[in-house]
Design a protein around this motif. Structure first.
Motif, short mmCIF file in Angstrom:
data_model
loop_
_atom_site.label_atom_id
_atom_site.label_comp_id
_atom_site.label_asym_id
_atom_site.label_seq_id
_atom_site.Cartn_x
_atom_site.Cartn_y
_atom_site.Cartn_z
N TRP A 110 5.51 -16.84 -22.94
CA TRP A 110 5.40 -16.44 -24.34
C TRP A 110 5.87 -15.00 -24.47
N LEU A 111 6.78 -14.76 -25.40
CA LEU A 111 7.31 -13.42 -25.63
C LEU A 111 6.92 -13.03 -27.05
N LEU A 112 5.93 -12.15 -27.17
CA LEU A 112 5.40 -11.80 -28.49
C LEU A 112 5.79 -10.37 -28.82
N ALA A 113 6.54 -10.18 -29.92
CA ALA A 113 7.05 -8.85 -30.26
C ALA A 113 6.84 -8.54 -31.72
N THR A 114 6.67 -7.25 -32.00
CA THR A 114 6.81 -6.80 -33.39
C THR A 114 8.06 -5.91 -33.46
N GLY A 115 8.72 -5.94 -34.61
CA GLY A 115 9.85 -5.04 -34.89
C GLY A 115 10.87 -4.96 -33.79
N THR A 116 11.19 -3.72 -33.39
CA THR A 116 12.23 -3.53 -32.37
C THR A 116 11.76 -3.97 -30.99
N GLY A 117 10.48 -4.30 -30.86
CA GLY A 117 9.94 -4.78 -29.58
C GLY A 117 10.55 -6.09 -29.12
N ILE A 118 11.33 -6.74 -29.99
CA ILE A 118 12.01 -7.98 -29.57
C ILE A 118 13.16 -7.67 -28.60
N GLY A 119 13.62 -6.41 -28.59
CA GLY A 119 14.80 -6.03 -27.80
C GLY A 119 14.74 -6.48 -26.34
N PRO A 120 13.71 -6.06 -25.59
CA PRO A 120 13.68 -6.45 -24.17
C PRO A 120 13.59 -7.96 -23.97
N PHE A 121 13.01 -8.67 -24.94
CA PHE A 121 12.90 -10.13 -24.80
C PHE A 121 14.27 -10.79 -24.98
N LEU A 122 15.07 -10.25 -25.89
CA LEU A 122 16.43 -10.79 -26.05
C LEU A 122 17.24 -10.52 -24.79
N SER A 123 17.01 -9.35 -24.20
CA SER A 123 17.70 -9.03 -22.95
C SER A 123 17.32 -10.03 -21.86
N LEU A 124 16.01 -10.29 -21.74
CA LEU A 124 15.53 -11.24 -20.72
C LEU A 124 16.09 -12.65 -20.96
N LEU A 125 16.08 -13.07 -22.24
CA LEU A 125 16.55 -14.43 -22.54
C LEU A 125 18.06 -14.54 -22.31
N SER A 126 18.80 -13.50 -22.70
CA SER A 126 20.25 -13.55 -22.54
C SER A 126 20.65 -13.53 -21.07
N ASP A 127 19.83 -12.86 -20.26
CA ASP A 127 20.12 -12.78 -18.83
C ASP A 127 20.03 -14.15 -18.15
N GLY A 128 19.11 -14.99 -18.65
CA GLY A 128 19.06 -16.36 -18.15
C GLY A 128 18.09 -16.62 -17.01
N ALA A 129 17.67 -15.58 -16.26
CA ALA A 129 16.82 -15.83 -15.08
C ALA A 129 15.46 -16.40 -15.49
N VAL A 130 14.85 -15.88 -16.57
CA VAL A 130 13.55 -16.43 -16.98
C VAL A 130 13.71 -17.86 -17.48
N ALA A 131 14.85 -18.13 -18.10
CA ALA A 131 15.07 -19.49 -18.63
C ALA A 131 15.21 -20.49 -17.48
N ARG A 132 15.73 -20.03 -16.37
CA ARG A 132 15.84 -20.93 -15.21
C ARG A 132 14.47 -21.16 -14.59
N ARG A 133 13.60 -20.16 -14.68
CA ARG A 133 12.30 -20.21 -13.99
C ARG A 133 11.21 -20.93 -14.77
N PHE A 134 11.17 -20.73 -16.10
CA PHE A 134 10.07 -21.28 -16.89
C PHE A 134 10.49 -22.57 -17.57
N GLU A 135 9.55 -23.53 -17.63
CA GLU A 135 9.92 -24.80 -18.25
C GLU A 135 9.90 -24.71 -19.77
N ARG A 136 9.11 -23.73 -20.32
CA ARG A 136 9.11 -23.52 -21.78
C ARG A 136 9.16 -22.06 -22.10
N LEU A 137 9.88 -21.71 -23.16
CA LEU A 137 10.03 -20.32 -23.59
C LEU A 137 9.66 -20.25 -25.06
N VAL A 138 8.74 -19.35 -25.38
CA VAL A 138 8.31 -19.22 -26.78
C VAL A 138 8.54 -17.77 -27.21
N LEU A 139 9.41 -17.61 -28.21
CA LEU A 139 9.72 -16.27 -28.72
C LEU A 139 9.07 -16.13 -30.09
#
Ligand code: FAD
Length: 252
Positions: A110-139
């Motif tokens: 689960w990636l919970l952000a307010t405002g500009t706090g979404i930035g690092p989560f977009l970086s993580l999701l775009s990178d792809g490594a967390v998407a390979r590791r976790f079976e579900r991703l909630v932004l």
């Protein structure tokens, strides 16, 4: 002494009158998705620096930052004046622990952000490594106005790429907005609204939660998660929740 690296703005995108993204070209050493660096400008004879998270995957050909102009702030209004061709300074070393290698093993992220706090989560999701590791991703992104729901094309791309493994839930507090919950993230967690809507229950045995942005959201969400059996994750005391405050609650 910090050996600052000069960067050049190669583009910007304005999301609202105070929210904007800067695309920057700079020859930086390697960093990890989810980290932040410091951006600086020389203002009134002083090099003034603040922390800003990378929005891009480290493999991107440029660096990208999502910023809000803080009213009365010293640096962010000046960064808000930058246009393509302008220069700025970047710190050589990236920092931060919201990185794939630091996130404890689990099934859902689960990636919970307010405002500009979404930035690092977009970086993580775009990178792809967390998407390979976790079976579900909630932004989950909480903002005041709908215009602040940034990067809709990128988020739509994640949804196409990962299908039902990926869920995105916006929350907009100051105006009605299609598909958005009209409440703050801690309330949506405490009342079970998020879980009901997404059809997932929060379970410390399998869920890992990252919180980023407004320190009140971070503290209040952590408090609710603790009532559900979650604990803050530290290297020496493993838990399920990791966090990054963008400013200090006392001074904010
Ligand atoms: C690890 C980390 C990562 C960060 N990443 C980002 C980022 O990606 N994008 C971004 O825009 N900012 C980010 N910040 C906040 C940023 O570092 C600055 O604090 C912000 O830009 C304000 O700087 P300023 O010089 O304009 O204001 P200052 O003159 O330093 O401070 C003005 C006041 O505003 C408060 N404040 C700071 N940020 C906010 C905010 N967003 N909303 C309301 N009040 C605030 C400060 O606590 C202070 O009381 C991050 C902070 C940290 C600690």
């Amino acid at each position: 002494m910090v050996e600052w690296i000069q960067g050049r703005v190669i583009g910007r995108r304005d999301w609202s009158d105070k929210l904007f993204s800067l695309q920057v070209q700079a020859d930086l050493p390697a960093y990890q998705a989810g980290q932040f660096t410091r951006l600086a400008l020389d203002l009134a004879g002083e090099r003034l620096a603040r922390a800003y998270s990378f929005v891009n995957s480290p493999s991107s050909d440029h660096h990208e930052f999502l910023l809000v102009r803080v009213q009365g702030g010293r640096l962010s209004p000046a960064l808000g004046q930058l246009a393509a061709g302008d220069t700025l300074w970047l710190a050589p070393q990236a920092s931060g622990f919201l990185t794939e290698s630091e996130i404890p093993v689990g099934g859902r992220l689960w990636l919970l952000a307010t405002g500009t706090g979404i930035g690092p989560f977009l970086s993580l999701l775009s990178d792809g490594a967390v998407a390979r590791r976790f079976e579900r991703l909630v932004l989950v992104h909480g903002v005041r106005e709908g215009a602040e729901l940034v990067y809709p094309e990128l988020i739509a791309q994640y949804a196409r790429q990962w299908g039902t493994r990926f869920a995105y839930q916006p929350l907009v507090t100051r105006e009605p907005w299609p598909d958005a919950l009209p409440m703050r993230i801690p309330q949506a967690l405490a009342e079970g609204t998020l879980c009901r809507l997404l059809g997932i229950s929060l379970d410390p045995a399998q869920d890992r939660v990252l919180l980023c942005g407004n320190p009140d959201m971070v503290a209040d969400s952590l408090a609710t998660l603790e009532t559900l059996g979650f604990a803050r994750h530290r290297r020496r005391a493993p838990g399920q929740v990791m966090m990054e405050n963008y400013w200090s609650p006392a001074s904010g």
